[in-house]
Design an enzyme around this catalytic site. Sequence first.
Site, PDB file in Angstrom:
ATOM      1  N   HIS A  19       0.837  -1.208   0.000  1.00 34.81           N
ATOM      2  CA  HIS A  19       0.000   0.000   0.000  1.00 34.81           C
ATOM      3  C   HIS A  19       0.874   1.261   0.000  1.00 34.81           C
ATOM      4  O   HIS A  19       0.647   2.184  -0.792  1.00 34.81           O
ATOM      5  CB  HIS A  19      -0.929  -0.013   1.218  1.00 34.81           C
ATOM      6  N   GLU A  20       1.870   1.290   0.873  1.00 35.11           N
ATOM      7  CA  GLU A  20       2.761   2.460   0.929  1.00 35.11           C
ATOM      8  C   GLU A  20       3.556   2.598  -0.369  1.00 35.11           C
ATOM      9  O   GLU A  20       3.775   3.714  -0.845  1.00 35.11           O
ATOM     10  CB  GLU A  20       3.704   2.364   2.133  1.00 35.11           C
ATOM     11  N   HIS A  34       1.622   4.468  -2.854  1.00 36.10           N
ATOM     12  CA  HIS A  34       1.712   5.937  -2.752  1.00 36.10           C
ATOM     13  C   HIS A  34       2.936   6.456  -3.503  1.00 36.10           C
ATOM     14  O   HIS A  34       2.877   7.505  -4.152  1.00 36.10           O
ATOM     15  CB  HIS A  34       1.793   6.360  -1.283  1.00 36.10           C
ATOM     16  N   HIS A  47       2.908   9.054  -6.693  1.00 40.95           N
ATOM     17  CA  HIS A  47       3.752  10.242  -6.746  1.00 40.95           C
ATOM     18  C   HIS A  47       4.561  10.281  -8.042  1.00 40.95           C
ATOM     19  O   HIS A  47       4.603  11.296  -8.737  1.00 40.95           O
ATOM     20  CB  HIS A  47       4.676  10.264  -5.522  1.00 40.95           C
TER      21      HIS A  47
END
Length: 241
Positions: free
Chosen positions: A103-104, A107, A111
């Site tokens: 999940h991270e 991100h 980006h």
Amino acid sequence: MYYPIWYDPTFLIFIVPAMILGLIAQAAVQGRFKQYSQVATMRGLTGAQVARQILDTNGLSGVSIEETQGFLSDNYDPRSQTLRLSPDVARSTSVAAVGVAAHESGHALQHARGYLPLQLRSALVPAVQFGSWLGPLIIMAGILLEALMGAFTLGNALAWFGVLLFGLVAVFSFVTLPVEIDASARAKAMLYQYNIVDRRELDGVNKVLNAAAWTYVAAAIAALLQVLRWVFILTAGNRRR
Ligand SMILES: [Zn+2]
């Protein structure tokens, strides 16, 4: 007439339900995380290894991975392009750990790919930091101006400006929702595609990440209720005059 905070019925109507909702969502995600921390993945990759694999496969070798203290403190910092994973995630091979790590990483991918809601969210950060404390102060100043100095029009306009400023917090919370849901969708797709989890394990990842998503929904509802509370206070004040 405005109630002092300890005698304020709007606190009971708007703030207490939001707090309870937030606590339930927090407890749910912690429960799910602990449950699936006990379930090891067959592949046996740690959260840190999973994040590295996802980043490298997507051409993001420049994004570094660090360990950070705390429980569920995992985050991606776009400014330094650093993925920070908690020890429970970085070092564990569990279904919960690989889910959060992916999940991270999602991100970081958002980006790198210029995902629009993330850009919007980042652009809102300074205004939100400002509005969250200055908004209520301006509302109070407007109310005082109305009540003490009889400057009804000016005080009222000022108070509504404060509500607008404070409303940015709610806008931010709602822009956060697609960002979080998209990161989880990317995580699930990649974990399965890269053979890091099997079908059954993916089901566990889904449960952990869905529980996490509900905390953001609860936060958005809470932010909206806070704005509605001010709207209620101001319009009730107008009706009494
Ligand atoms: Zn997230």
